[in-house]
Design an enzyme around this catalytic site. Sequence first.
Site, mmCIF file in Angstrom:
data_model
loop_
_atom_site.group_PDB
_atom_site.id
_atom_site.type_symbol
_atom_site.label_atom_id
_atom_site.label_comp_id
_atom_site.label_asym_id
_atom_site.label_seq_id
_atom_site.Cartn_x
_atom_site.Cartn_y
_atom_site.Cartn_z
ATOM 1 N N GLY A 40 25.430 63.300 101.981
ATOM 2 C CA GLY A 40 26.562 63.619 102.858
ATOM 3 C C GLY A 40 26.165 63.515 104.314
ATOM 4 O O GLY A 40 25.142 64.064 104.717
ATOM 5 N N SER A 41 26.972 62.779 105.094
ATOM 6 C CA SER A 41 26.617 62.571 106.506
ATOM 7 C C SER A 41 27.667 63.131 107.446
ATOM 8 O O SER A 41 27.886 62.608 108.529
ATOM 9 C CB SER A 41 26.409 61.084 106.785
ATOM 10 O OG SER A 41 27.667 60.437 106.864
ATOM 11 N N GLY A 42 28.344 64.213 107.023
ATOM 12 C CA GLY A 42 29.208 64.936 107.962
ATOM 13 C C GLY A 42 28.318 65.644 108.965
ATOM 14 O O GLY A 42 27.092 65.443 108.990
ATOM 15 N N ILE A 96 27.135 68.668 109.255
ATOM 16 C CA ILE A 96 26.026 69.488 108.745
ATOM 17 C C ILE A 96 24.883 68.596 108.234
ATOM 18 O O ILE A 96 23.719 68.782 108.595
ATOM 19 C CB ILE A 96 26.521 70.450 107.632
ATOM 20 C CG1 ILE A 96 27.493 71.480 108.216
ATOM 21 C CG2 ILE A 96 25.345 71.153 106.942
ATOM 22 C CD1 ILE A 96 28.123 72.423 107.201
ATOM 23 N N VAL A 150 27.809 68.218 101.066
ATOM 24 C CA VAL A 150 29.059 67.551 100.691
ATOM 25 C C VAL A 150 30.278 68.414 101.036
ATOM 26 O O VAL A 150 31.312 68.343 100.387
ATOM 27 C CB VAL A 150 29.064 67.179 99.185
ATOM 28 C CG1 VAL A 150 28.073 66.072 98.906
ATOM 29 C CG2 VAL A 150 28.744 68.405 98.313
ATOM 30 N N ALA A 181 34.063 76.504 114.314
ATOM 31 C CA ALA A 181 34.081 77.863 114.848
ATOM 32 C C ALA A 181 35.139 78.026 115.947
ATOM 33 O O ALA A 181 35.842 79.035 115.990
ATOM 34 C CB ALA A 181 32.700 78.208 115.393
ATOM 35 N N HIS A 233 28.414 63.003 141.519
ATOM 36 C CA HIS A 233 27.378 61.975 141.368
ATOM 37 C C HIS A 233 26.020 62.565 141.738
ATOM 38 O O HIS A 233 25.921 63.288 142.724
ATOM 39 C CB HIS A 233 27.681 60.802 142.298
ATOM 40 C CG HIS A 233 26.610 59.752 142.258
ATOM 41 N ND1 HIS A 233 26.510 58.836 141.233
ATOM 42 C CD2 HIS A 233 25.576 59.499 143.099
ATOM 43 C CE1 HIS A 233 25.464 58.049 141.447
ATOM 44 N NE2 HIS A 233 24.875 58.433 142.575
HETATM 45 C C1 LIG Z 1 24.900 74.472 109.048
HETATM 46 C C2 LIG Z 1 26.215 74.656 109.758
HETATM 47 C C3 LIG Z 1 26.352 74.253 111.059
HETATM 48 C C4 LIG Z 1 27.558 74.435 111.715
HETATM 49 N N1 LIG Z 1 27.671 74.022 113.008
HETATM 50 C C5 LIG Z 1 28.837 74.186 113.650
HETATM 51 C C6 LIG Z 1 28.967 73.806 115.012
HETATM 52 O O1 LIG Z 1 28.014 73.332 115.638
HETATM 53 N N2 LIG Z 1 30.159 73.982 115.618
HETATM 54 C C7 LIG Z 1 31.234 74.513 114.954
HETATM 55 O O2 LIG Z 1 32.300 74.643 115.538
HETATM 56 N N3 LIG Z 1 31.142 74.873 113.654
HETATM 57 C C8 LIG Z 1 29.972 74.736 113.003
HETATM 58 N N4 LIG Z 1 29.874 75.141 111.705
HETATM 59 C C9 LIG Z 1 31.063 75.702 111.046
HETATM 60 C C10 LIG Z 1 31.270 77.168 111.433
HETATM 61 O O3 LIG Z 1 30.122 77.906 111.078
HETATM 62 C C11 LIG Z 1 32.491 77.715 110.730
HETATM 63 O O4 LIG Z 1 33.603 76.895 111.015
HETATM 64 C C12 LIG Z 1 32.794 79.126 111.183
HETATM 65 O O5 LIG Z 1 31.733 80.001 110.898
HETATM 66 C C13 LIG Z 1 34.061 79.624 110.493
HETATM 67 O O6 LIG Z 1 34.341 80.912 110.946
HETATM 68 P P1 LIG Z 1 35.177 81.930 110.060
HETATM 69 O O7 LIG Z 1 35.378 83.134 110.928
HETATM 70 O O8 LIG Z 1 36.350 81.273 109.496
HETATM 71 O O9 LIG Z 1 34.243 82.297 108.817
HETATM 72 P P2 LIG Z 1 32.718 82.660 108.624
HETATM 73 O O10 LIG Z 1 31.907 82.419 109.818
HETATM 74 O O11 LIG Z 1 32.318 81.997 107.358
HETATM 75 O O12 LIG Z 1 32.741 84.233 108.400
HETATM 76 C C14 LIG Z 1 33.379 84.815 107.296
HETATM 77 C C15 LIG Z 1 32.827 86.212 107.108
HETATM 78 O O13 LIG Z 1 33.590 86.876 106.118
HETATM 79 C C16 LIG Z 1 32.746 87.688 105.317
HETATM 80 N N5 LIG Z 1 33.425 87.936 104.043
HETATM 81 C C17 LIG Z 1 33.827 87.005 103.136
HETATM 82 N N6 LIG Z 1 34.487 87.611 102.121
HETATM 83 C C18 LIG Z 1 34.501 88.935 102.388
HETATM 84 C C19 LIG Z 1 35.025 90.080 101.720
HETATM 85 N N7 LIG Z 1 35.685 89.969 100.558
HETATM 86 N N8 LIG Z 1 34.851 91.287 102.282
HETATM 87 C C20 LIG Z 1 34.192 91.419 103.459
HETATM 88 N N9 LIG Z 1 33.671 90.376 104.133
HETATM 89 C C21 LIG Z 1 33.838 89.149 103.617
HETATM 90 C C22 LIG Z 1 31.482 86.837 105.191
HETATM 91 O O14 LIG Z 1 30.366 87.641 104.876
HETATM 92 C C23 LIG Z 1 31.386 86.231 106.604
HETATM 93 O O15 LIG Z 1 30.590 87.018 107.457
HETATM 94 C C24 LIG Z 1 28.667 75.009 111.035
HETATM 95 C C25 LIG Z 1 28.521 75.432 109.721
HETATM 96 C C26 LIG Z 1 27.316 75.268 109.090
HETATM 97 C C27 LIG Z 1 27.180 75.748 107.674
#
Ligand SMILES: Cc1cc2nc3c(=O)[nH]c(=O)nc-3n(C[C@H](O)[C@H](O)[C@H](O)COP(=O)(O)OP(=O)(O)OC[C@H]3O[C@@H](n4cnc5c(N)ncnc54)[C@H](O)[C@@H]3O)c2cc1C
Length: 481
Positions: free
Chosen positions: A195-197, A199, A285, A334, A460
């Site tokens: 996968g080359s998205g 991540i 993926v 994020a 510049h």
């Molecule tokens: C390796 C990697 C690199 C990334 N790099 C980027 C980047 O550079 N820029 C970017 O914009 N995005 C990046 N992302 C994506 C980004 O991390 C996510 O889009 C973002 O974290 C989503 O935020 P969220 O608040 O929706 O959920 P999350 O950050 O996933 O947080 C959800 C939270 O809910 C909690 N939770 C879940 N279910 C329950 C429950 N039932 N009860 C209580 N708590 C619960 C979890 O523990 C978690 O802490 C990356 C992701 C990864 C994996």
Amino acid sequence: MANAYDVIIIGSGPGGYIAAIRAAQLGMKVAVAEREHLAGICSNWGCIPTKALLRSAEVFEYAKHPGDYGVKIEGSVTADLKAIVARSRGIAHRMNNGVGFLFKKNKVDIIWGEAKITKPGEVVVSKTAKKPVEPIGPIPKNTLGEGTYTAKHIIVATGARPRALPGIEPDGKLIWTYFEAMKPEEMPKSLLVMGSGAIGIEFASFYRTLGVDVTVVEIMSQVMPVEDAEISALAKKQFERQGMKILLEAKVAKVAKGANSVTATIELKDGKTQEITADRMISAVGVQANIEGIGLEAVGVKTDRGFIVIDGYGKTNVPGIYAIGDVAGPPLLAHKAEHEGVICVEKIAGLPNVHPMDKLKIPGCTYCHPQVASVGLTEAKAKAEGRDIRVGRFPFVANGKAIALGEDQGLVKTIFDRKTGELLGAHMVGAEVTELIQGFVVAMNLETTEEELMHTIFPHPTISETMKESVLDAYGRALNA
Ligand SMILES: Cc1cc2nc3c(=O)[nH]c(=O)nc-3n(C[C@H](O)[C@H](O)[C@H](O)COP(=O)(O)OP(=O)(O)OC[C@H]3O[C@@H](n4cnc5c(N)ncnc54)[C@H](O)[C@@H]3O)c2cc1C
């Protein structure tokens, strides 16, 4: 009632914690339920720790070629994997603590545990069933715990987790997800990235820069498939120059595990198959939303293809229940999660002039080397929509600052509506483009035309001058090329 809130948010990732702070600013009584780590995937396992790793890789790369800058380093330059990982984990902890501090400052209650909606207006929190991947810091002081809580509004911000392909499930040892890839105990000699998205390619870039023999297998016809094809092709060329092997229109069909390696059978585009043996494999993926076990079925919240269905303000089909961030669908970023959190809460508070989410204006950034950043329509999408367009291009090789930095490989591409001059999309590859793209995002948000961009003065020498030159080029007026 002590357990009664205006808003309860399930999940403290960038969607949840930003929504909580904004709700508190608007005078609401707010609680956030979190089961594992404050600040979610982004700070603990995503955006931030990956950028820390990539920064170490960048410093290592510069240190390997000091002569390019007229600098001598005596002795050998080595990458200390343990220290690199420790730095990255330390930064994740710092971010995590920062959110605890912000909650305290804004008087947001934390409820520690597994949250579930039992009926509209009610959330039951039980002891966390999920074993944390890594215990991150102590659970913040003064958190609430198991119990029944009520709220006028419940926001689901439970995020997402790695997606697994049947038969190629990550085992955490030989086949990694981003969790294991983030904190390797030993450096593999060879690595297969499926996968080359964003991540996959960020990890591929990190490991390759540290000297690992990296092969990327991508099922689509370009790396970073959502990006503009021309930008993606230029990035691919750079990756290959760095020694990365990339197979496009290729599929990992099966994986056999050895004692300390994997052998993947790859179906190639010409119908042939190829076997690749690597020490480790990263399964990148995509991710799947955390929609299970949170009571959605019980209250009748609609989902579609694994994501909660919302309107432009985060409302689900059930009054009083909202969803934001990864759990509410792509793009899984994020900053999209944060903005959805703000919109959702401001709408709940009844603020006037809250604009619904406009997904076309969400930038996307990938922090590989070279970086890639974009906003709006790609050239192919604009054409597919039947738009009559003008396209401008400007290469970094004609930009003084890029040359001075030793970063002269890159391109800025801009796409305009031929009739109205509206900026429809901007696509960039090269140094620091993830910082530059914001200029075009602001421009698009203000519905800028080419005229306004051409009459904007860019400092510049900066790489940002390539942005203006790209606009000028779309109208046959580039000055430095
Ligand atoms: C390796 C990697 C690199 C990334 N790099 C980027 C980047 O550079 N820029 C970017 O914009 N995005 C990046 N992302 C994506 C980004 O991390 C996510 O889009 C973002 O974290 C989503 O935020 P969220 O608040 O929706 O959920 P999350 O950050 O996933 O947080 C959800 C939270 O809910 C909690 N939770 C879940 N279910 C329950 C429950 N039932 N009860 C209580 N708590 C619960 C979890 O523990 C978690 O802490 C990356 C992701 C990864 C994996």
